[in-house]
Motif scaffolding. Structure first.
Motif, PDB file in Angstrom:
ATOM      1  N   GLU A 187       0.829  -1.224   0.000  1.00 18.35           N
ATOM      2  CA  GLU A 187       0.000   0.000   0.000  1.00 18.35           C
ATOM      3  C   GLU A 187       0.862   1.272   0.000  1.00 18.35           C
ATOM      4  O   GLU A 187       0.353   2.383   0.092  1.00 18.35           O
ATOM      5  CB  GLU A 187      -0.931  -0.010   1.221  1.00 18.35           C
ATOM      6  CG  GLU A 187      -1.975  -1.110   1.123  1.00 18.35           C
ATOM      7  CD  GLU A 187      -2.882  -1.197   2.342  1.00 18.35           C
ATOM      8  OE1 GLU A 187      -2.887  -0.258   3.164  1.00 18.35           O
ATOM      9  OE2 GLU A 187      -3.565  -2.214   2.474  1.00 18.35           O
ATOM     10  N   PHE A 188       2.176   1.074  -0.085  1.00 20.71           N
ATOM     11  CA  PHE A 188       3.136   2.176   0.012  1.00 20.71           C
ATOM     12  C   PHE A 188       2.809   3.332  -0.951  1.00 20.71           C
ATOM     13  O   PHE A 188       2.774   4.504  -0.551  1.00 20.71           O
ATOM     14  CB  PHE A 188       4.533   1.606  -0.273  1.00 20.71           C
ATOM     15  CG  PHE A 188       5.657   2.590  -0.259  1.00 20.71           C
ATOM     16  CD1 PHE A 188       6.221   3.010   0.931  1.00 20.71           C
ATOM     17  CD2 PHE A 188       6.169   3.096  -1.448  1.00 20.71           C
ATOM     18  CE1 PHE A 188       7.289   3.910   0.940  1.00 20.71           C
ATOM     19  CE2 PHE A 188       7.226   3.996  -1.447  1.00 20.71           C
ATOM     20  CZ  PHE A 188       7.788   4.398  -0.248  1.00 20.71           C
ATOM     21  N   THR A 189       2.564   3.008  -2.222  1.00 16.84           N
ATOM     22  CA  THR A 189       2.339   4.070  -3.211  1.00 16.84           C
ATOM     23  C   THR A 189       0.943   4.677  -3.059  1.00 16.84           C
ATOM     24  O   THR A 189       0.736   5.865  -3.325  1.00 16.84           O
ATOM     25  CB  THR A 189       2.586   3.531  -4.632  1.00 16.84           C
ATOM     26  OG1 THR A 189       3.927   3.014  -4.668  1.00 16.84           O
ATOM     27  CG2 THR A 189       2.446   4.607  -5.686  1.00 16.84           C
ATOM     28  N   LEU A 190      -0.007   3.873  -2.623  1.00 11.36           N
ATOM     29  CA  LEU A 190      -1.344   4.408  -2.338  1.00 11.36           C
ATOM     30  C   LEU A 190      -1.257   5.473  -1.237  1.00 11.36           C
ATOM     31  O   LEU A 190      -1.878   6.539  -1.313  1.00 11.36           O
ATOM     32  CB  LEU A 190      -2.253   3.251  -1.895  1.00 11.36           C
ATOM     33  CG  LEU A 190      -3.747   3.475  -1.933  1.00 11.36           C
ATOM     34  CD1 LEU A 190      -4.220   3.802  -3.350  1.00 11.36           C
ATOM     35  CD2 LEU A 190      -4.472   2.224  -1.419  1.00 11.36           C
ATOM     36  N   VAL A 191      -0.442   5.189  -0.228  1.00 11.16           N
ATOM     37  CA  VAL A 191      -0.230   6.161   0.859  1.00 11.16           C
ATOM     38  C   VAL A 191       0.536   7.378   0.342  1.00 11.16           C
ATOM     39  O   VAL A 191       0.175   8.523   0.614  1.00 11.16           O
ATOM     40  CB  VAL A 191       0.532   5.497   2.036  1.00 11.16           C
ATOM     41  CG1 VAL A 191       0.934   6.529   3.080  1.00 11.16           C
ATOM     42  CG2 VAL A 191      -0.317   4.392   2.668  1.00 11.16           C
ATOM     43  N   ARG A 192       1.565   7.106  -0.452  1.00 12.40           N
ATOM     44  CA  ARG A 192       2.419   8.197  -0.949  1.00 12.40           C
ATOM     45  C   ARG A 192       1.616   9.185  -1.800  1.00 12.40           C
ATOM     46  O   ARG A 192       1.881  10.385  -1.781  1.00 12.40           O
ATOM     47  CB  ARG A 192       3.560   7.592  -1.781  1.00 12.40           C
ATOM     48  CG  ARG A 192       4.651   8.558  -2.142  1.00 12.40           C
ATOM     49  CD  ARG A 192       5.782   7.860  -2.881  1.00 12.40           C
ATOM     50  NE  ARG A 192       7.052   8.459  -2.561  1.00 12.40           N
ATOM     51  CZ  ARG A 192       8.242   7.971  -2.916  1.00 12.40           C
ATOM     52  NH1 ARG A 192       8.311   6.859  -3.594  1.00 12.40           N
ATOM     53  NH2 ARG A 192       9.350   8.584  -2.592  1.00 12.40           N
ATOM     54  N   THR A 193       0.658   8.662  -2.563  1.00 13.46           N
ATOM     55  CA  THR A 193      -0.144   9.515  -3.450  1.00 13.46           C
ATOM     56  C   THR A 193      -1.462   9.931  -2.786  1.00 13.46           C
ATOM     57  O   THR A 193      -2.355  10.445  -3.460  1.00 13.46           O
ATOM     58  CB  THR A 193      -0.451   8.779  -4.764  1.00 13.46           C
ATOM     59  OG1 THR A 193      -1.159   7.564  -4.458  1.00 13.46           O
ATOM     60  CG2 THR A 193       0.817   8.439  -5.538  1.00 13.46           C
ATOM     61  N   LYS A 194      -1.590   9.662  -1.508  1.00 14.88           N
ATOM     62  CA  LYS A 194      -2.802  10.011  -0.742  1.00 14.88           C
ATOM     63  C   LYS A 194      -4.055   9.419  -1.367  1.00 14.88           C
ATOM     64  O   LYS A 194      -5.045  10.118  -1.617  1.00 14.88           O
ATOM     65  CB  LYS A 194      -2.902  11.518  -0.558  1.00 14.88           C
ATOM     66  CG  LYS A 194      -1.698  12.062   0.203  1.00 14.88           C
ATOM     67  CD  LYS A 194      -1.862  13.461   0.703  1.00 14.88           C
ATOM     68  CE  LYS A 194      -0.673  13.835   1.575  1.00 14.88           C
ATOM     69  NZ  LYS A 194      -0.422  15.231   1.715  1.00 14.88           N
ATOM     70  N   GLY A 195      -3.978   8.130  -1.694  1.00 13.69           N
ATOM     71  CA  GLY A 195      -5.178   7.400  -2.107  1.00 13.69           C
ATOM     72  C   GLY A 195      -5.401   7.320  -3.604  1.00 13.69           C
ATOM     73  O   GLY A 195      -6.487   6.923  -4.028  1.00 13.69           O
ATOM     74  N   ASN A 196      -4.410   7.629  -4.410  1.00 15.54           N
ATOM     75  CA  ASN A 196      -4.580   7.565  -5.864  1.00 15.54           C
ATOM     76  C   ASN A 196      -4.330   6.127  -6.344  1.00 15.54           C
ATOM     77  O   ASN A 196      -3.206   5.732  -6.654  1.00 15.54           O
ATOM     78  CB  ASN A 196      -3.620   8.552  -6.544  1.00 15.54           C
ATOM     79  CG  ASN A 196      -3.878   8.648  -8.047  1.00 15.54           C
ATOM     80  OD1 ASN A 196      -4.426   7.735  -8.648  1.00 15.54           O
ATOM     81  ND2 ASN A 196      -3.469   9.760  -8.625  1.00 15.54           N
TER      82      ASN A 196
END
Ligand SMILES: NC(=O)C1=CN([C@@H]2O[C@H](COP(=O)(O)OP(=O)(O)OC[C@H]3O[C@@H](n4cnc5c(N)ncnc54)[C@H](OP(=O)(O)O)[C@@H]3O)[C@@H](O)[C@H]2O)C=CC1
Ligand SMILES: O=CCS(=O)(=O)O
Length: 253
Positions: A187-196
């Motif tokens: 979920e790292f990139t989901l968190v990094r992009t704030k849910g994108n």
């Protein structure tokens, strides 16, 4: 029965590590902020091994100290600490990032990791022969890239803190490793992009990123090495990831 304390066990590497250590019969102390995920993990794994879950924000030093000093005897002495809770935010260039996002990364990846380490050290020292502190660094702590700003710097801290801990713990038997993965699908990139969700899926599409289970396997390997071996830093990338060339700013043609 050996026991492991894992921060950030509600997702990604931490969750996969909980499952891997459970498979080998370790007692689990699992932390994260999301209670419902901790409950689900406890339900899943407590059929195999003793599981203690603690809803905890690693940034809150009082809460961390209280939780760790109050661990039940049945889960002690502690054999391994996995300092995994962490995040990246704001993949934009530094000049476009909100200061709050930088603070969140520093508070979580640096202060949070330090909070947990400080509270846990006395417990590891009680069972020091073969005990381990496994810190989740990143390739971003060694290699700069655009948009890496405070995230990469926070992981450079993890590397140097790990090495310095090694110096202080020399003679105690406690090992310390900076485990530095490259691109891994969690979920790292989901968190990094704030849910994108689309941006997250796009990053991992058409290539072969590491999976959380790959990192869990490395964590288990590190924790179960013969007690006279310390791997100081372990950097792992997918075969389909490598470095890029230097970027050059040129005058227009
Ligand atoms: N995926 C990747 O490509 C790479 C990741 N890493 C590092 O690995 C670690 C794990 O990342 P990954 O599994 O990929 O990411 P995930 O987003 O899937 O998991 C992150 C975990 O950290 C926890 N967490 C975040 N903030 C806090 C906080 N303030 N207090 C307590 N727990 C917190 C989350 O739990 P909750 O939200 O419930 O609190 C979650 O369990 C991080 O340190 C990351 O920087 C390193 C290299 C590569
Ligand atoms: O730490 C995460 C890996 S990367 O996004 O910096 O490559």
């Amino acid at each position: 029965m050996p026991s492991v304390l894992i921060t950030g066990a509600t997702s990604g590497f931490g969750k996969a590590a909980a499952q891997r250590f459970a498979k080998a019969g370790w007692s689990l102390i699992l932390t994260g902020r999301r209670q419902e995920r901790l409950d689900a993990l406890e339900k899943e794994l407590s059929q195999q091994v003793p599981v203690l879950t603690i809803a905890l924000d690693v940034r809150d030093s009082d809460a961390v100290t209280a939780a760790i000093s109050g661990l039940p005897e049945a889960f002690l002495p502690l054999t391994c600490l996995i300092n995994n809770a962490g995040l990246a935010l704001a993949p934009e260039p530094s000049q476009k990032v909100a200061l709050e996002d930088w603070h969140t990364m520093i508070d979580t990846n640096i202060t949070g990791l330090v909070n947990v380490t400080h509270a846990t050290l006395p417990l590891l020292l009680k069972n020091s022969e073969g005990a381990s502190i496994l810190n989740l660094g990143s390739v971003a702590g060694q290699w700069p890239y655009p948009g890496g700003h405070v995230y990469g710097a926070s992981k450079a801290f993890v590397q140097q803190f790990s090495y310095n801990l090694r110096c202080d713990l020399l003679g105690t038997g406690v090992r310390v490793t900076d485990l530095a993965p490259g691109m891994a699908e969690t979920e790292f990139t989901l968190v990094r992009t704030k849910g994108n969700q689309e941006a997250s899926e796009a990053l991992y599409r058409g290539t072969t990123p590491l999976q959380a289970e790959d990192i869990a396997e490395q964590l288990f390997y590190l924790a179960t090495l013969p007690p006279h071996i310390n791997i100081n830093r372990l950097e792992i990338m997918p075969v389909r990831q490598a470095w890029s060339a230097f970027a050059i700013d040129r005058d227009p043609a």
